[in-house]
Design an enzyme around this catalytic site. Structure first.
Site, PDB file in Angstrom:
ATOM      1  N   GLY A 102       0.822  -1.212   0.000  1.00  0.00           N
ATOM      2  CA  GLY A 102       0.000   0.000   0.000  1.00  0.00           C
ATOM      3  C   GLY A 102       0.853   1.257   0.000  1.00  0.00           C
ATOM      4  O   GLY A 102       0.980   1.920   1.033  1.00  0.00           O
ATOM      5  N   TYR A 103       1.439   1.559  -1.131  1.00  0.00           N
ATOM      6  CA  TYR A 103       2.224   2.790  -1.272  1.00  0.00           C
ATOM      7  C   TYR A 103       1.427   3.833  -2.053  1.00  0.00           C
ATOM      8  O   TYR A 103       1.135   4.901  -1.569  1.00  0.00           O
ATOM      9  CB  TYR A 103       3.524   2.517  -2.039  1.00  0.00           C
ATOM     10  CG  TYR A 103       4.695   2.008  -1.226  1.00  0.00           C
ATOM     11  CD1 TYR A 103       4.522   1.409   0.001  1.00  0.00           C
ATOM     12  CD2 TYR A 103       5.995   2.141  -1.708  1.00  0.00           C
ATOM     13  CE1 TYR A 103       5.607   0.948   0.730  1.00  0.00           C
ATOM     14  CE2 TYR A 103       7.082   1.692  -0.993  1.00  0.00           C
ATOM     15  CZ  TYR A 103       6.893   1.089   0.229  1.00  0.00           C
ATOM     16  OH  TYR A 103       7.966   0.638   0.931  1.00  0.00           O
ATOM     17  N   SER A 104       1.086   3.494  -3.327  1.00  0.00           N
ATOM     18  CA  SER A 104       0.528   4.497  -4.247  1.00  0.00           C
ATOM     19  C   SER A 104      -0.854   4.964  -3.807  1.00  0.00           C
ATOM     20  O   SER A 104      -1.650   4.194  -3.257  1.00  0.00           O
ATOM     21  CB  SER A 104       0.411   3.902  -5.650  1.00  0.00           C
ATOM     22  OG  SER A 104       1.649   3.425  -6.079  1.00  0.00           O
ATOM     23  N   GLU A 145      12.852  -3.989  -4.204  1.00  0.00           N
ATOM     24  CA  GLU A 145      11.849  -4.225  -5.247  1.00  0.00           C
ATOM     25  C   GLU A 145      12.509  -4.138  -6.616  1.00  0.00           C
ATOM     26  O   GLU A 145      12.295  -4.963  -7.487  1.00  0.00           O
ATOM     27  CB  GLU A 145      10.727  -3.185  -5.122  1.00  0.00           C
ATOM     28  CG  GLU A 145       9.627  -3.366  -6.157  1.00  0.00           C
ATOM     29  CD  GLU A 145       8.492  -2.346  -6.013  1.00  0.00           C
ATOM     30  OE1 GLU A 145       8.614  -1.406  -5.220  1.00  0.00           O
ATOM     31  OE2 GLU A 145       7.492  -2.505  -6.730  1.00  0.00           O
ATOM     32  N   SER A 159       8.109   4.024 -12.564  1.00  0.00           N
ATOM     33  CA  SER A 159       7.946   4.050 -14.029  1.00  0.00           C
ATOM     34  C   SER A 159       9.320   4.149 -14.705  1.00  0.00           C
ATOM     35  O   SER A 159      10.303   4.586 -14.095  1.00  0.00           O
ATOM     36  CB  SER A 159       7.066   5.228 -14.441  1.00  0.00           C
ATOM     37  OG  SER A 159       7.807   6.422 -14.326  1.00  0.00           O
TER      38      SER A 159
HETATM   39  C1  LIG Z   1      -0.498  -2.940 -12.857  1.00  0.00           C
HETATM   40  C2  LIG Z   1       0.002  -2.049 -11.766  1.00  0.00           C
HETATM   41  C3  LIG Z   1       0.195  -2.583 -10.509  1.00  0.00           C
HETATM   42  C4  LIG Z   1       0.621  -1.762  -9.458  1.00  0.00           C
HETATM   43  N1  LIG Z   1       0.733  -2.302  -8.201  1.00  0.00           N
HETATM   44  C5  LIG Z   1       1.012  -1.493  -7.169  1.00  0.00           C
HETATM   45  C6  LIG Z   1       0.992  -2.005  -5.828  1.00  0.00           C
HETATM   46  O1  LIG Z   1       0.783  -3.203  -5.604  1.00  0.00           O
HETATM   47  N2  LIG Z   1       1.215  -1.153  -4.818  1.00  0.00           N
HETATM   48  C7  LIG Z   1       1.478   0.172  -5.013  1.00  0.00           C
HETATM   49  O2  LIG Z   1       1.692   0.885  -4.034  1.00  0.00           O
HETATM   50  N3  LIG Z   1       1.499   0.696  -6.273  1.00  0.00           N
HETATM   51  C8  LIG Z   1       1.256  -0.103  -7.344  1.00  0.00           C
HETATM   52  N4  LIG Z   1       1.255   0.411  -8.620  1.00  0.00           N
HETATM   53  C9  LIG Z   1       1.437   1.846  -8.791  1.00  0.00           C
HETATM   54  C10 LIG Z   1       2.695   2.234  -9.489  1.00  0.00           C
HETATM   55  O3  LIG Z   1       3.802   2.133  -8.649  1.00  0.00           O
HETATM   56  C11 LIG Z   1       2.469   3.660 -10.017  1.00  0.00           C
HETATM   57  O4  LIG Z   1       1.492   3.583 -11.026  1.00  0.00           O
HETATM   58  C12 LIG Z   1       3.721   4.298 -10.543  1.00  0.00           C
HETATM   59  O5  LIG Z   1       4.599   4.576  -9.514  1.00  0.00           O
HETATM   60  C13 LIG Z   1       3.394   5.595 -11.324  1.00  0.00           C
HETATM   61  O6  LIG Z   1       2.623   6.439 -10.538  1.00  0.00           O
HETATM   62  P1  LIG Z   1       1.259   7.067 -11.102  1.00  0.00           P
HETATM   63  O7  LIG Z   1       0.429   5.982 -11.677  1.00  0.00           O
HETATM   64  O8  LIG Z   1       0.652   7.909 -10.017  1.00  0.00           O
HETATM   65  O9  LIG Z   1       1.687   7.994 -12.308  1.00  0.00           O
HETATM   66  P2  LIG Z   1       2.330   9.445 -12.210  1.00  0.00           P
HETATM   67  O10 LIG Z   1       3.358   9.479 -11.131  1.00  0.00           O
HETATM   68  O11 LIG Z   1       1.230  10.439 -12.154  1.00  0.00           O
HETATM   69  O12 LIG Z   1       3.074   9.525 -13.595  1.00  0.00           O
HETATM   70  C14 LIG Z   1       2.357   9.759 -14.820  1.00  0.00           C
HETATM   71  C15 LIG Z   1       3.384   9.780 -15.951  1.00  0.00           C
HETATM   72  O13 LIG Z   1       4.314  10.850 -15.741  1.00  0.00           O
HETATM   73  C16 LIG Z   1       5.655  10.362 -15.684  1.00  0.00           C
HETATM   74  N5  LIG Z   1       6.400  11.118 -14.683  1.00  0.00           N
HETATM   75  C17 LIG Z   1       6.023  11.384 -13.400  1.00  0.00           C
HETATM   76  N6  LIG Z   1       6.986  12.075 -12.772  1.00  0.00           N
HETATM   77  C18 LIG Z   1       8.004  12.240 -13.656  1.00  0.00           C
HETATM   78  C19 LIG Z   1       9.305  12.865 -13.582  1.00  0.00           C
HETATM   79  N7  LIG Z   1       9.729  13.433 -12.455  1.00  0.00           N
HETATM   80  N8  LIG Z   1      10.092  12.819 -14.681  1.00  0.00           N
HETATM   81  C20 LIG Z   1       9.668  12.218 -15.823  1.00  0.00           C
HETATM   82  N9  LIG Z   1       8.454  11.626 -15.942  1.00  0.00           N
HETATM   83  C21 LIG Z   1       7.631  11.628 -14.880  1.00  0.00           C
HETATM   84  C22 LIG Z   1       5.530   8.910 -15.277  1.00  0.00           C
HETATM   85  O14 LIG Z   1       6.626   8.160 -15.735  1.00  0.00           O
HETATM   86  C23 LIG Z   1       4.239   8.501 -15.989  1.00  0.00           C
HETATM   87  O15 LIG Z   1       4.513   8.193 -17.339  1.00  0.00           O
HETATM   88  C24 LIG Z   1       0.873  -0.389  -9.690  1.00  0.00           C
HETATM   89  C25 LIG Z   1       0.700   0.132 -10.978  1.00  0.00           C
HETATM   90  C26 LIG Z   1       0.283  -0.675 -12.003  1.00  0.00           C
HETATM   91  C27 LIG Z   1       0.087  -0.073 -13.376  1.00  0.00           C
END
Ligand SMILES: Cc1cc2nc3c(=O)[nH]c(=O)nc-3n(C[C@H](O)[C@H](O)[C@H](O)COP(=O)(O)OP(=O)(O)OC[C@H]3O[C@@H](n4cnc5c(N)ncnc54)[C@H](O)[C@@H]3O)c2cc1C
Length: 393
Positions: free
Chosen positions: A127-129, A244, A379
């Site tokens: 539970g991070y995001s 991770e 990402s």
């Molecule tokens: C299938 C799946 C499973 C997941 N499982 C888990 C889980 O079990 N537990 C959990 O805690 N999270 C989970 N996640 C969450 C995942 O870690 C996040 O989706 C990820 O960290 C991106 O965050 P966000 O979706 O809020 O996108 P955002 O952070 O809003 O990013 C949107 C876009 O902007 C880009 N971006 C953002 N900041 C920057 C920067 N500084 N420089 C360049 N580009 C940038 C990103 O690369 C992305 O393309 C999961 C995600 C997916 C898709």
């Protein structure tokens, strides 16, 4: 690759192969090798088999009842298991929360949780995001306030993989808004059966239920479930993220999927012959195989350096970027090999049930599902930022 391994490592690989041949049940491996995703009961059954062999916490050091594999042994172990069709052991307990508990947890937490993780008695999720706190994780807003011997948790997590299967969730929560945002975060272990927790499915575009939203409303969490010190959660979270990202090999999976790709390309005929004999297809297949071989060697090179204590911040982002794209590209070529047979049907949750070979049915959903690899675990854009900082300063 064998030339890069020592005699001892080759012998270890043989030991793992023999173990898999005798202990991995055929119905479990058959299911996975057909392209299906692991069933919960199979994963638990396999975890118990590993545990009986002393390989329950196979990534753990001896002092925490693990087998104390070297990094290369661990790599070989995971490689062989994936290729043989063993279910992947849920990483959230074994490889994520367990190292944090070992390093920063209380005596009670170690005694209580680690043996249960090693046997997969407890299924964990992460539970991070949160909405608005993904890449910028420190902006998280789920609140935990002290009330006697409890924290009261309110807020929402999202994208939580397998929360609907899990027993426990490890969470980053905000315990203070006064200091720098990173300093007001704590690390809590929360029983998902606690009153006030609601889990809602998010259905991904492969039609599957893999991820979830997790809502917390006045959830009471005993303070004994706080890991380490209040307000130090960011330090523990970063420690976990390094683990991770180190786990992002996926090599065994890629090897298995290349094998499937070849089988599929043998089974489909186009322009008067099997797709596998089409020169254009063969060139693309060869390119993927070369990338796989190169990545395999790169992994081994990095792991060998890690054995010598030479870790680098460049390794995890580098491996994550290369491996995630390779997984996606193999899936894409599987779809290309099938051509129109890969078209999903409108019904049955996007699975193609219209063709005779049941293996075909998994190709499109798998292609869709693997779009996630460049997003989760940090990402790829963020990974490039980390790599660039390391290389360019
Ligand atoms: C299938 C799946 C499973 C997941 N499982 C888990 C889980 O079990 N537990 C959990 O805690 N999270 C989970 N996640 C969450 C995942 O870690 C996040 O989706 C990820 O960290 C991106 O965050 P966000 O979706 O809020 O996108 P955002 O952070 O809003 O990013 C949107 C876009 O902007 C880009 N971006 C953002 N900041 C920057 C920067 N500084 N420089 C360049 N580009 C940038 C990103 O690369 C992305 O393309 C999961 C995600 C997916 C898709």
């Amino acid at each position: 690759m064998s030339a890069l391994l020592t005699e001892k490592e080759l012998a270890f690989r043989e030991e793992v192969r023999a173990f898999l041949a005798s202990e991995l049940p055929d119905d479990i491996s058959g299911w996975i090798l057909s392209g299906e995703l692991a069933r919960r009961e199979d994963t638990i059954a396999w975890a118990r088999i590993l545990h009986r062999r002393g390989w329950g916490g196979y990534t753990w050091p001896r002092k925490h009842s693990g087998p104390g594999f070297t990094p290369i042994q661990r790599y070989l172990f995971e490689d062989e298991c994936a290729v043989a069709g063993a279910p992947e052991i849920v990483p959230f307990g074994l490889k994520m929360v367990a190292p944090v508990i070992m390093e920063f947890g209380s005596h009670w937490q170690r005694e209580h949780f680690l043996p249960r993780i090693a046997r997969l008695d407890d299924w964990w999720c992460q539970g991070y995001s949160e909405p608005g706190a993904g890449s910028d994780l420190a902006s998280l807003r789920t609140r935990a306030r002290r009330d006697g011997d409890f924290y009261i948790v309110d807020g929402q997590k999202t994208w939580t993989t397998e929360a609907h299967e899990a027993d426990w969730i490890f969470c980053l929560v905000r315990t203070s808004t006064e200091a720098r945002k990173q300093d007001g975060i704590s690390f809590l272990l929360i029983d998902l059966k606690s009153p006030g927790i609601t889990i809602r499915p998010i259905i991904t575009f492969d039609g599957r239920h893999e991820i979830n939203e997790v809502w917390f409303e006045n959830v009471r969490v005993p303070i004994q479930n706080l890991v380490g010190e209040e307000g130090r959660g960011w330090t523990y979270a970063k420690y976990l993220l390094v683990h991770e990202r180190l786990n992002f090999g996926g090599m065994g999976f890629c090897k298995r999927e290349i094998g499937r790709l070849k089988r599929l390309a043998q089974g489909v005929r186009r322009n008067g012959g099997p797709v596998i004999s089409d020169p254009a297809f063969r060139a693309r297949l060869a390119s993927l195989e070369m990338r796989l071989a190169a990545l395999d060697m790169t992994n081994l090179r990095f792991l060998r350096a890690a054995e010598r204590g030479e870790t680098s911040e460049l390794h995890p982002p580098y491996l994550k970027i290369l491996s995630s794209h390779l997984q996606q590209d193999i899936a894409e070529l599987q779809v290309r090999a099938l051509g129109s047979f890969a078209m999903p049907t409108a019904s049955s949750e996007f699975r193609n049930e219209t063709v005779e070979d049941p293996e075909f049915a998994h190709v499109s959903p798998r292609y869709c599902n693997l779009r996630k690899t460049t997003i989760y675990a940090g990402s790829n854009e963020i990974q490039r930022e980390i790599a660039a900082k390391h290389l360019l300063g």
